[in-house]
Design a protein around this motif. Sequence first.
Motif, mmCIF file in Angstrom:
data_model
loop_
_atom_site.group_PDB
_atom_site.id
_atom_site.type_symbol
_atom_site.label_atom_id
_atom_site.label_comp_id
_atom_site.label_asym_id
_atom_site.label_seq_id
_atom_site.Cartn_x
_atom_site.Cartn_y
_atom_site.Cartn_z
ATOM 1 N N ILE A 67 4.090 6.527 -10.241
ATOM 2 C CA ILE A 67 3.994 7.530 -9.263
ATOM 3 C C ILE A 67 2.928 6.996 -8.196
ATOM 4 O O ILE A 67 3.103 7.483 -7.015
ATOM 5 C CB ILE A 67 3.501 8.956 -10.008
ATOM 6 C CG1 ILE A 67 4.766 9.324 -10.709
ATOM 7 C CG2 ILE A 67 3.164 9.853 -9.101
ATOM 8 C CD1 ILE A 67 4.388 10.519 -11.713
ATOM 9 N N GLU A 68 2.141 6.764 -8.821
ATOM 10 C CA GLU A 68 0.965 6.136 -7.815
ATOM 11 C C GLU A 68 1.182 5.087 -6.992
ATOM 12 O O GLU A 68 0.925 5.021 -5.693
ATOM 13 C CB GLU A 68 -0.120 5.683 -8.743
ATOM 14 C CG GLU A 68 -1.655 5.351 -7.741
ATOM 15 C CD GLU A 68 -2.145 6.445 -6.660
ATOM 16 O OE1 GLU A 68 -2.923 5.910 -5.790
ATOM 17 O OE2 GLU A 68 -1.732 7.473 -7.083
ATOM 18 N N GLY A 69 2.035 4.088 -7.504
ATOM 19 C CA GLY A 69 2.388 2.986 -6.599
ATOM 20 C C GLY A 69 3.414 3.620 -5.393
ATOM 21 O O GLY A 69 3.533 3.082 -4.511
ATOM 22 N N ASN A 70 4.235 4.235 -5.945
ATOM 23 C CA ASN A 70 5.218 5.006 -4.731
ATOM 24 C C ASN A 70 4.368 5.784 -3.857
ATOM 25 O O ASN A 70 4.833 5.860 -2.660
ATOM 26 C CB ASN A 70 6.402 5.835 -5.625
ATOM 27 C CG ASN A 70 7.316 6.441 -4.645
ATOM 28 O OD1 ASN A 70 7.194 7.788 -4.548
ATOM 29 N ND2 ASN A 70 8.073 5.536 -3.742
ATOM 30 N N ARG A 71 3.378 6.465 -4.100
ATOM 31 C CA ARG A 71 2.646 7.032 -3.262
ATOM 32 C C ARG A 71 1.853 6.014 -2.126
ATOM 33 O O ARG A 71 2.038 6.312 -1.086
ATOM 34 C CB ARG A 71 1.405 7.887 -4.130
ATOM 35 C CG ARG A 71 0.582 8.677 -3.122
ATOM 36 C CD ARG A 71 -0.628 9.037 -3.508
ATOM 37 N NE ARG A 71 -1.542 7.986 -3.913
ATOM 38 C CZ ARG A 71 -2.140 7.347 -3.076
ATOM 39 N NH1 ARG A 71 -2.073 7.864 -1.638
ATOM 40 N NH2 ARG A 71 -2.998 6.313 -3.501
ATOM 41 N N ARG A 72 1.711 4.972 -2.732
ATOM 42 C CA ARG A 72 1.090 3.889 -2.054
ATOM 43 C C ARG A 72 2.293 3.323 -1.026
ATOM 44 O O ARG A 72 1.985 3.188 0.137
ATOM 45 C CB ARG A 72 0.506 2.603 -2.584
ATOM 46 C CG ARG A 72 -0.969 2.852 -3.606
ATOM 47 C CD ARG A 72 -1.480 1.597 -3.878
ATOM 48 N NE ARG A 72 -0.615 0.892 -4.760
ATOM 49 C CZ ARG A 72 -0.519 0.988 -5.986
ATOM 50 N NH1 ARG A 72 -1.171 1.803 -6.603
ATOM 51 N NH2 ARG A 72 0.389 0.143 -6.880
ATOM 52 N N PHE A 73 3.145 3.207 -1.488
ATOM 53 C CA PHE A 73 4.528 2.743 -0.724
ATOM 54 C C PHE A 73 4.584 3.785 0.430
ATOM 55 O O PHE A 73 4.870 3.301 1.648
ATOM 56 C CB PHE A 73 5.677 2.374 -1.502
ATOM 57 C CG PHE A 73 6.932 2.068 -1.031
ATOM 58 C CD1 PHE A 73 7.234 1.063 -0.138
ATOM 59 C CD2 PHE A 73 7.955 3.320 -0.718
ATOM 60 C CE1 PHE A 73 8.345 0.750 0.448
ATOM 61 C CE2 PHE A 73 9.106 2.909 0.014
ATOM 62 C CZ PHE A 73 9.196 1.717 0.547
ATOM 63 N N VAL A 74 4.626 4.982 0.003
ATOM 64 C CA VAL A 74 5.153 6.019 1.011
ATOM 65 C C VAL A 74 4.030 6.071 2.212
ATOM 66 O O VAL A 74 4.132 6.340 3.354
ATOM 67 C CB VAL A 74 5.413 7.469 0.336
ATOM 68 C CG1 VAL A 74 5.427 8.482 1.491
ATOM 69 C CG2 VAL A 74 6.588 7.476 -0.414
ATOM 70 N N SER A 75 2.664 6.065 1.773
ATOM 71 C CA SER A 75 1.600 6.082 2.614
ATOM 72 C C SER A 75 1.207 4.768 3.342
ATOM 73 O O SER A 75 0.141 4.754 3.983
ATOM 74 C CB SER A 75 0.486 6.674 2.006
ATOM 75 O OG SER A 75 -0.043 5.734 1.082
ATOM 76 N N ASP A 76 2.128 3.765 2.999
ATOM 77 C CA ASP A 76 2.336 2.774 4.101
ATOM 78 C C ASP A 76 0.799 1.724 3.491
ATOM 79 O O ASP A 76 0.461 0.908 4.475
ATOM 80 C CB ASP A 76 2.231 2.877 5.469
ATOM 81 C CG ASP A 76 2.719 1.574 6.317
ATOM 82 O OD1 ASP A 76 2.349 1.581 7.329
ATOM 83 O OD2 ASP A 76 3.527 0.984 5.758
ATOM 84 N N GLN A 77 0.296 1.988 2.498
ATOM 85 C CA GLN A 77 -0.706 1.040 1.682
ATOM 86 C C GLN A 77 -0.187 -0.192 0.778
ATOM 87 O O GLN A 77 -0.886 -0.780 0.447
ATOM 88 C CB GLN A 77 -1.578 1.889 0.891
ATOM 89 C CG GLN A 77 -2.315 2.997 1.898
ATOM 90 C CD GLN A 77 -3.068 3.766 0.936
ATOM 91 O OE1 GLN A 77 -3.408 3.514 -0.306
ATOM 92 N NE2 GLN A 77 -3.500 4.943 1.249
#
Length: 263
Positions: A67-77
């Motif tokens: 979940i945290e990794g996908n959050r980074r992906f979505v937020s372009d980090q």
Amino acid sequence: MGALSRAQLSLDHRTPLGTLSQPEGRLDAGDPDHGATNRTASDPRIHSPRGGYAPMIPAKEALARLIEGNRRFVSDQAGKAAFARSTHPGELAGGQFPFAIILGCSDSRVPAEIVFDQGLGDLFVIRVAGNIVAPSQVGSVEFAAERFGTRLVVVLGHSSCGAILATLEELARPTEGQSPNLRSIVDRIRPSVEGLLEVEPRLDSESLVHRAVRANIRASASHLRHGSALLEQLIANDGLLVVGAEYSLELGKVDFFDGVPKR
Ligand SMILES: [Zn+2]
């Protein structure tokens, strides 16, 4: 600690650091509330293919990482984080400890490592059109769950999946002479889509595709939970968790919607 020294373990940055500073024999795999409720409480370690022991990452912790990794992906980090954790391939030549098993669609737009912002050795990925479950997929999940002690399985479908669209087209207008190999994929998806049409025959096409994608993900997850004596046993006794998730092609976000335990 056997052949795998503490120094070697400390080089593995994906090993939960909290497990390394504890005295021998107290390698807790994190929060005891994290999955694995019936696992042998005194020793949650698994035998590692490197000849030593590696801490097992509980399913809920693995899910939180995704979940945290996908959050980074979505937020372009994404990319920055994966790059910072980059691993030389040689470091993993002796063995692997993937913390999640992903059964995903082959669609070129949904590579699991990228959408979850993970690196080498993190994910054991099985990809097949329509994220269907046939015996070889079950066997692949069994292999990783048993061999590596991986405790989270994610069935990862996605919006506007071509295999679902092909199945809906086939149901609307059956074609003659279709490749039997392609048909074998459609035939795996067909039951969940037919079931959906029986219950809700008046859905508009957009809603139908959306619902069919999710019905197919649920069916694959259910198949993994109940179609293998080995996986059933790991679920009942060893904290294995199978969840279903949908990736949005439009947003890049993964929605875990099936089988996710309540906090
Ligand atoms: Zn697809």
